[in-house]
Design a protein around this motif. Structure first.
Motif, PDB file in Angstrom:
ATOM      1  N   GLY A 190      -2.081 -11.158  -3.925  1.00 58.28           N
ATOM      2  CA  GLY A 190      -3.227 -12.010  -4.191  1.00 58.28           C
ATOM      3  C   GLY A 190      -4.164 -12.165  -3.018  1.00 58.28           C
ATOM      4  O   GLY A 190      -5.265 -12.703  -3.162  1.00 58.28           O
ATOM      5  N   ARG A 191      -3.755 -11.721  -1.835  1.00 58.37           N
ATOM      6  CA  ARG A 191      -4.595 -11.814  -0.637  1.00 58.37           C
ATOM      7  C   ARG A 191      -4.979 -10.448  -0.086  1.00 58.37           C
ATOM      8  O   ARG A 191      -6.087 -10.284   0.440  1.00 58.37           O
ATOM      9  CB  ARG A 191      -3.873 -12.606   0.445  1.00 58.37           C
ATOM     10  CG  ARG A 191      -3.501 -14.020   0.059  1.00 58.37           C
ATOM     11  CD  ARG A 191      -2.983 -14.809   1.259  1.00 58.37           C
ATOM     12  NE  ARG A 191      -1.788 -14.232   1.852  1.00 58.37           N
ATOM     13  CZ  ARG A 191      -1.705 -13.823   3.122  1.00 58.37           C
ATOM     14  NH1 ARG A 191      -2.734 -13.928   3.933  1.00 58.37           N
ATOM     15  NH2 ARG A 191      -0.565 -13.322   3.590  1.00 58.37           N
ATOM     16  N   PHE A 192      -4.098  -9.475  -0.177  1.00 55.97           N
ATOM     17  CA  PHE A 192      -4.338  -8.136   0.352  1.00 55.97           C
ATOM     18  C   PHE A 192      -4.546  -7.164  -0.802  1.00 55.97           C
ATOM     19  O   PHE A 192      -3.930  -7.301  -1.857  1.00 55.97           O
ATOM     20  CB  PHE A 192      -3.152  -7.650   1.189  1.00 55.97           C
ATOM     21  CG  PHE A 192      -2.959  -8.353   2.512  1.00 55.97           C
ATOM     22  CD1 PHE A 192      -3.638  -9.519   2.835  1.00 55.97           C
ATOM     23  CD2 PHE A 192      -2.085  -7.835   3.444  1.00 55.97           C
ATOM     24  CE1 PHE A 192      -3.465 -10.151   4.046  1.00 55.97           C
ATOM     25  CE2 PHE A 192      -1.878  -8.451   4.666  1.00 55.97           C
ATOM     26  CZ  PHE A 192      -2.563  -9.615   4.971  1.00 55.97           C
ATOM     27  N   THR A 193      -5.383  -6.163  -0.562  1.00 59.63           N
ATOM     28  CA  THR A 193      -5.624  -5.113  -1.545  1.00 59.63           C
ATOM     29  C   THR A 193      -5.587  -3.758  -0.859  1.00 59.63           C
ATOM     30  O   THR A 193      -6.355  -3.516   0.078  1.00 59.63           O
ATOM     31  CB  THR A 193      -6.980  -5.299  -2.229  1.00 59.63           C
ATOM     32  OG1 THR A 193      -7.055  -6.601  -2.826  1.00 59.63           O
ATOM     33  CG2 THR A 193      -7.167  -4.236  -3.311  1.00 59.63           C
ATOM     34  N   ILE A 194      -4.705  -2.899  -1.329  1.00 55.40           N
ATOM     35  CA  ILE A 194      -4.634  -1.532  -0.814  1.00 55.40           C
ATOM     36  C   ILE A 194      -5.440  -0.636  -1.736  1.00 55.40           C
ATOM     37  O   ILE A 194      -5.411  -0.793  -2.961  1.00 55.40           O
ATOM     38  CB  ILE A 194      -3.176  -1.052  -0.675  1.00 55.40           C
ATOM     39  CG1 ILE A 194      -3.120   0.298   0.028  1.00 55.40           C
ATOM     40  CG2 ILE A 194      -2.473  -1.011  -2.024  1.00 55.40           C
ATOM     41  CD1 ILE A 194      -1.698   0.731   0.392  1.00 55.40           C
ATOM     42  N   SER A 195      -6.163   0.302  -1.158  1.00 52.00           N
ATOM     43  CA  SER A 195      -6.949   1.247  -1.949  1.00 52.00           C
ATOM     44  C   SER A 195      -7.071   2.537  -1.159  1.00 52.00           C
ATOM     45  O   SER A 195      -6.698   2.606   0.011  1.00 52.00           O
ATOM     46  CB  SER A 195      -8.332   0.673  -2.274  1.00 52.00           C
ATOM     47  OG  SER A 195      -9.076   0.451  -1.086  1.00 52.00           O
ATOM     48  N   ARG A 196      -7.617   3.552  -1.808  1.00 52.69           N
ATOM     49  CA  ARG A 196      -7.772   4.831  -1.128  1.00 52.69           C
ATOM     50  C   ARG A 196      -8.991   5.555  -1.664  1.00 52.69           C
ATOM     51  O   ARG A 196      -9.395   5.361  -2.822  1.00 52.69           O
ATOM     52  CB  ARG A 196      -6.523   5.691  -1.286  1.00 52.69           C
ATOM     53  CG  ARG A 196      -6.220   6.148  -2.698  1.00 52.69           C
ATOM     54  CD  ARG A 196      -4.818   6.763  -2.786  1.00 52.69           C
ATOM     55  NE  ARG A 196      -4.701   7.932  -1.921  1.00 52.69           N
ATOM     56  CZ  ARG A 196      -3.516   8.407  -1.485  1.00 52.69           C
ATOM     57  NH1 ARG A 196      -2.390   7.813  -1.830  1.00 52.69           N
ATOM     58  NH2 ARG A 196      -3.494   9.474  -0.723  1.00 52.69           N
TER      59      ARG A 196
END
Length: 122
Positions: free
Chosen positions: A66-72
């Motif tokens: 809910g606080r961090f978002t991983i993406s690429r």
């Protein structure tokens, strides 16, 4: 061989945001699932988030959900970690890592970056 270079770390007040980047060279990043880890002073390195090769599936440790978002962005050979609502306990050196397997806390990772420091003040 893959070289991973993290950037984007720094100092931020509690409640603030940072976006970490992990740039890869040497091989196409789309071959790898990617993970972000962190190591606080005097503590073991721990898994934070992971993302599959395509980016369809992601996973997070409970403390950052809910606080961090991983993406690429495979076209840019880069993986990101967007960190919002930062807390002092998020202070650590953050590392990205690449694996041919599925990224998780227990996966063996084949390549590691050198880390970037994140400091969150209260």
């Amino acid at each position: 061989q893959v070289q991973l270079v993290e950037s984007g770390g720094g100092w931020v007040q509690a409640g603030g945001s940072l976006r970490l980047s992990c740039a890869a060279s040497g091989r196409t990043l789309s071959m790898f699932s990617m993970g972000w880890f962190r190591q606080a002073p005097g503590k073991e390195r721990k898994f934070v988030a992971g993302i599959t090769q395509s980016g369809v599936s992601v996973t997070y440790v409970d403390s950052v959900k809910g606080r961090f978002t991983i993406s690429r962005d495979n076209g840019k050979n880069t993986v990101y970690l967007q960190m919002d609502s930062l807390k002092p306990e998020d202070t650590a050196v953050y590392y990205c890592a690449a694996t041919y397997a599925t990224a998780s806390a227990s996966t063996r990772y084949d390549y590691w970056g050198q880390g970037t420091q994140v400091t969150v003040s209260s």
